[in-house]
Design a protein around this motif. Structure first.
Motif, short mmCIF file in Angstrom:
data_model
loop_
_atom_site.label_atom_id
_atom_site.label_comp_id
_atom_site.label_asym_id
_atom_site.label_seq_id
_atom_site.Cartn_x
_atom_site.Cartn_y
_atom_site.Cartn_z
N LEU A 91 12.55 12.06 22.94
CA LEU A 91 13.27 10.80 22.75
C LEU A 91 13.19 10.34 21.30
CD1 LEU A 91 12.10 8.82 25.90
CD2 LEU A 91 14.36 9.81 25.51
N GLU A 92 14.29 9.83 20.80
CA GLU A 92 14.33 9.33 19.42
C GLU A 92 13.30 8.22 19.20
OE1 GLU A 92 17.44 7.24 16.27
OE2 GLU A 92 18.17 7.93 18.21
N HIS A 93 13.13 7.35 20.20
CA HIS A 93 12.20 6.23 20.08
C HIS A 93 11.02 6.36 21.05
CE1 HIS A 93 14.98 4.24 17.41
NE2 HIS A 93 15.95 4.47 18.29
N GLY A 94 10.63 7.59 21.37
CA GLY A 94 9.54 7.82 22.31
C GLY A 94 8.24 7.19 21.89
#
Length: 118
Positions: A48-51
């Motif tokens: 995920l990009e914002h994991g």
């Protein structure tokens, strides 16, 4: 501080919460995050990009709860693998996770509706 791991078969009482995360400041609010579905593995957060930010957000809670130990294990592994957090043993066989000078209380309890109440 406010971050740790505690398997639990029942509700957390105020005394026990204060013991692990410190007494509540009169001007503060306790935040509890209980997820009712399986927690994703660390691989999902890695993709995920914002994991990392999502995990950081969960770690702002005073208490993080899961239905099963495997779900809590996924959370702890993600915190370790994605955020580099380490574990520590606490009194009573508990596991602590420190994050920015605080502790999160992680619980495992099966939350359900009692059939005889319905």
């Amino acid at each position: 501080g406010r971050h740790s791991f505690i398997p639990s078969n029942g509700p957390i009482d105020q005394k026990r919460l204060d013991e692990f995360v410190g007494p509540k400041n009169p001007t503060s609010v306790r935040m509890i995050f209980f997820i009712h579905v399986p927690f994703p593995t660390s691989q999902v957060f890695r993709e995920l990009e914002h994991g990392e930010a999502l995990l950081e957000g969960v770690l702002h809670a005073d208490v993080v709860g899961f239905h099963a130990f495997d779900h809590a294990r996924h959370f702890l592994n993600a915190a370790k693998r994605i955020l580099g957090l380490t574990y520590e043993s606490l009194v009573g066989g508990l596991i602590g996770v420190r994050h920015r000078g605080t502790k999160v209380l992680v619980t495992v309890s099966n939350v359900s509706v009692e059939g005889d109440i319905i």
